[in-house]
Each structure stands twice: as structure tokens, then as C-alpha cells.
Design a protein around this motif. Structure first.
Motif, PDB file in Angstrom:
ATOM      1  N   MET A   1      36.926  28.972  42.618  1.00 17.68           N
ATOM      2  CA  MET A   1      36.532  30.356  42.473  1.00 17.68           C
ATOM      3  C   MET A   1      37.477  31.215  43.301  1.00 17.68           C
ATOM      4  O   MET A   1      37.795  30.881  44.435  1.00 17.68           O
ATOM      5  N   ASP A   2      37.897  32.325  42.713  1.00 13.02           N
ATOM      6  CA  ASP A   2      38.755  33.293  43.387  1.00 13.02           C
ATOM      7  C   ASP A   2      38.091  34.656  43.361  1.00 13.02           C
ATOM      8  O   ASP A   2      37.423  35.003  42.386  1.00 13.02           O
ATOM      9  N   VAL A   3      38.292  35.408  44.433  1.00 17.00           N
ATOM     10  CA  VAL A   3      37.764  36.769  44.514  1.00 17.00           C
ATOM     11  C   VAL A   3      38.947  37.704  44.718  1.00 17.00           C
ATOM     12  O   VAL A   3      39.763  37.490  45.608  1.00 17.00           O
ATOM     13  N   ARG A   4      39.040  38.735  43.882  1.00 15.48           N
ATOM     14  CA  ARG A   4      40.077  39.746  44.025  1.00 15.48           C
ATOM     15  C   ARG A   4      39.458  40.963  44.694  1.00 15.48           C
ATOM     16  O   ARG A   4      38.372  41.406  44.306  1.00 15.48           O
ATOM     17  N   PHE A   5      40.158  41.493  45.692  1.00 12.22           N
ATOM     18  CA  PHE A   5      39.652  42.621  46.484  1.00 12.22           C
ATOM     19  C   PHE A   5      40.507  43.862  46.275  1.00 12.22           C
ATOM     20  O   PHE A   5      41.695  43.765  45.963  1.00 12.22           O
ATOM     21  N   THR A   6      39.898  45.033  46.474  1.00 16.14           N
ATOM     22  CA  THR A   6      40.636  46.291  46.484  1.00 16.14           C
ATOM     23  C   THR A   6      41.430  46.372  47.784  1.00 16.14           C
ATOM     24  O   THR A   6      41.235  45.562  48.699  1.00 16.14           O
ATOM     25  N   ALA A   7      42.291  47.366  47.885  1.00 17.39           N
ATOM     26  CA  ALA A   7      43.058  47.580  49.119  1.00 17.39           C
ATOM     27  C   ALA A   7      42.133  47.857  50.301  1.00 17.39           C
ATOM     28  O   ALA A   7      42.459  47.563  51.445  1.00 17.39           O
ATOM     29  N   ALA A   8      40.949  48.414  50.026  1.00 17.70           N
ATOM     30  CA  ALA A   8      39.974  48.717  51.083  1.00 17.70           C
ATOM     31  C   ALA A   8      39.145  47.496  51.487  1.00 17.70           C
ATOM     32  O   ALA A   8      38.341  47.572  52.408  1.00 17.70           O
ATOM     33  N   GLY A   9      39.316  46.361  50.788  1.00 16.90           N
ATOM     34  CA  GLY A   9      38.604  45.145  51.157  1.00 16.90           C
ATOM     35  C   GLY A   9      37.290  44.919  50.440  1.00 16.90           C
ATOM     36  O   GLY A   9      36.489  44.089  50.860  1.00 16.90           O
ATOM     37  N   THR A  10      37.048  45.636  49.347  1.00 14.95           N
ATOM     38  CA  THR A  10      35.821  45.496  48.561  1.00 14.95           C
ATOM     39  C   THR A  10      36.100  44.621  47.333  1.00 14.95           C
ATOM     40  O   THR A  10      37.138  44.781  46.694  1.00 14.95           O
ATOM     41  N   PRO A  11      35.200  43.701  46.991  1.00 13.69           N
ATOM     42  CA  PRO A  11      35.432  42.872  45.811  1.00 13.69           C
ATOM     43  C   PRO A  11      35.598  43.704  44.538  1.00 13.69           C
ATOM     44  O   PRO A  11      34.851  44.643  44.294  1.00 13.69           O
ATOM     45  N   LEU A  12      36.585  43.327  43.740  1.00 18.36           N
ATOM     46  CA  LEU A  12      36.888  44.006  42.494  1.00 18.36           C
ATOM     47  C   LEU A  12      36.559  43.114  41.291  1.00 18.36           C
ATOM     48  O   LEU A  12      36.053  43.590  40.283  1.00 18.36           O
ATOM     49  N   ALA A  13      36.827  41.806  41.437  1.00 18.76           N
ATOM     50  CA  ALA A  13      36.576  40.861  40.348  1.00 18.76           C
ATOM     51  C   ALA A  13      36.437  39.459  40.927  1.00 18.76           C
ATOM     52  O   ALA A  13      36.953  39.159  42.008  1.00 18.76           O
ATOM     53  N   VAL A  14      35.722  38.610  40.175  1.00 15.89           N
ATOM     54  CA  VAL A  14      35.509  37.219  40.577  1.00 15.89           C
ATOM     55  C   VAL A  14      35.933  36.320  39.413  1.00 15.89           C
ATOM     56  O   VAL A  14      35.487  36.521  38.285  1.00 15.89           O
ATOM     57  N   ARG A  15      36.812  35.366  39.692  1.00 17.84           N
ATOM     58  CA  ARG A  15      37.169  34.368  38.690  1.00 17.84           C
ATOM     59  C   ARG A  15      36.283  33.154  38.929  1.00 17.84           C
ATOM     60  O   ARG A  15      36.319  32.532  39.982  1.00 17.84           O
ATOM     61  N   TYR A  16      35.436  32.869  37.934  1.00 19.47           N
ATOM     62  CA  TYR A  16      34.489  31.757  38.043  1.00 19.47           C
ATOM     63  C   TYR A  16      34.374  31.069  36.693  1.00 19.47           C
ATOM     64  O   TYR A  16      34.243  31.744  35.665  1.00 19.47           O
ATOM     65  N   ASP A  17      34.434  29.770  36.690  1.00 19.94           N
ATOM     66  CA  ASP A  17      34.255  28.968  35.483  1.00 19.94           C
ATOM     67  C   ASP A  17      35.246  29.372  34.387  1.00 19.94           C
ATOM     68  O   ASP A  17      34.902  29.438  33.214  1.00 19.94           O
ATOM     69  N   GLY A  18      36.485  29.682  34.804  1.00 25.93           N
ATOM     70  CA  GLY A  18      37.535  30.027  33.857  1.00 25.93           C
ATOM     71  C   GLY A  18      37.465  31.434  33.287  1.00 25.93           C
ATOM     72  O   GLY A  18      38.232  31.782  32.396  1.00 25.93           O
ATOM     73  N   ARG A  19      36.560  32.250  33.782  1.00 25.94           N
ATOM     74  CA  ARG A  19      36.391  33.626  33.295  1.00 25.94           C
ATOM     75  C   ARG A  19      36.542  34.614  34.447  1.00 25.94           C
ATOM     76  O   ARG A  19      36.252  34.288  35.584  1.00 25.94           O
ATOM     77  N   VAL A  20      36.943  35.829  34.111  1.00 18.92           N
ATOM     78  CA  VAL A  20      37.047  36.890  35.111  1.00 18.92           C
ATOM     79  C   VAL A  20      35.871  37.831  34.928  1.00 18.92           C
ATOM     80  O   VAL A  20      35.687  38.422  33.869  1.00 18.92           O
ATOM     81  N   TRP A  21      35.064  37.938  35.979  1.00 12.74           N
ATOM     82  CA  TRP A  21      33.881  38.798  35.995  1.00 12.74           C
ATOM     83  C   TRP A  21      34.222  40.055  36.792  1.00 12.74           C
ATOM     84  O   TRP A  21      34.560  39.974  37.968  1.00 12.74           O
ATOM     85  N   ALA A  22      34.111  41.216  36.168  1.00 10.81           N
ATOM     86  CA  ALA A  22      34.394  42.485  36.836  1.00 10.81           C
ATOM     87  C   ALA A  22      33.176  42.947  37.622  1.00 10.81           C
ATOM     88  O   ALA A  22      32.047  42.872  37.134  1.00 10.81           O
ATOM     89  N   VAL A  23      33.402  43.428  38.830  1.00  8.98           N
ATOM     90  CA  VAL A  23      32.314  43.980  39.643  1.00  8.98           C
ATOM     91  C   VAL A  23      31.882  45.301  39.006  1.00  8.98           C
ATOM     92  O   VAL A  23      32.702  46.185  38.764  1.00  8.98           O
ATOM     93  N   ALA A  24      30.577  45.425  38.698  1.00 10.02           N
ATOM     94  CA  ALA A  24      30.068  46.556  37.924  1.00 10.02           C
ATOM     95  C   ALA A  24      29.204  47.518  38.731  1.00 10.02           C
ATOM     96  O   ALA A  24      28.729  48.516  38.195  1.00 10.02           O
ATOM     97  N   ALA A  25      28.969  47.224  40.008  1.00 11.94           N
ATOM     98  CA  ALA A  25      28.141  48.091  40.852  1.00 11.94           C
ATOM     99  C   ALA A  25      28.613  47.952  42.294  1.00 11.94           C
ATOM    100  O   ALA A  25      29.385  47.048  42.621  1.00 11.94           O
ATOM    101  N   GLU A  26      28.144  48.829  43.138  1.00 15.84           N
ATOM    102  CA  GLU A  26      28.520  48.799  44.550  1.00 15.84           C
ATOM    103  C   GLU A  26      28.058  47.482  45.179  1.00 15.84           C
ATOM    104  O   GLU A  26      26.871  47.163  45.167  1.00 15.84           O
TER     105      GLU A  26
END
Length: 90
Positions: A1-26
Motif C-alpha cells: 500500500m502506498d499513500v500519496r500526500f499533498t505538499a502540506a502533508g495531507t493524504p491525497l490518494a491511497v494505492r491499495y489492492d492495485g487501485r488508486v483511491w482518491a481522498v474525497a473528504a477532509e
């Protein structure tokens, strides 16, 4: 699993089970304390923080019309790897 963060350090997306899940709320961010003295006999001097376990709770979607799911992510002290603690459907 990989987590992509914004420049401010907040999660932007999560790669899990071969898919990219976009963060949809705070996301929600917190720390808990690890009882390192119960799990490790000694800690070398100068190792750094061995007690703070970092958590993020993120609501994610695969696409704009997919169902919202909640991922709880955990990173243990001294680790760079994020672990998926729980998944729930909202």
C-alpha cells in the motif's frame, strides 16, 4: 500500500489492492502512544521517536460515482511504511 500526500502533508490518494483511491473528504489525523518497553527490550540511544504511532482516517472513492469507503491508515514508530488498519463502507 502506498499513500500519496499533498505538499502540506495531507493524504491525497491511497494505492491499495492495485487501485488508486482518491481522498474525497477532509482526513482526520491523530497519534497514539506505543508501549515500546513491552514490545522491545532495549532502544539504542539516538534512535528517535519510538512511541508515537501515526494514524490517518480518510474517506476515499475510486471514481466520482463510486461508493465512499473509509480507510484507517497506521504508521508505526521508526517505519516509513503505511499499513491499512481497517476498511469500512459508509
Amino acid at each position: 500500500m502506498d499513500v500519496r500526500f499533498t505538499a502540506a502533508g495531507t493524504p491525497l490518494a491511497v494505492r491499495y489492492d492495485g487501485r488508486v483511491w482518491a481522498v474525497a473528504a477532509e482526513p482526520l489525523h491523530w497519534f497514539t502512544r506505543d508501549s515500546w518497553w513491552e514490545t522491545q527490550r532495549t532502544v539504542p540511544v539516538g534512535v528517535g521517536n519510538v512511541v508515537d504511532i501515526e494514524f490517518w482516517r480518510v474517506q476515499v472513492k475510486l471514481s466520482s460515482n463510486s461508493v465512499l469507503r473509509t480507510f484507517e491508515l497506521r504508521r508505526d514508530p521508526l517505519s516509513e511504511q503505511w499499513l491499512l488498519e481497517t476498511i469500512t463502507d459508509d
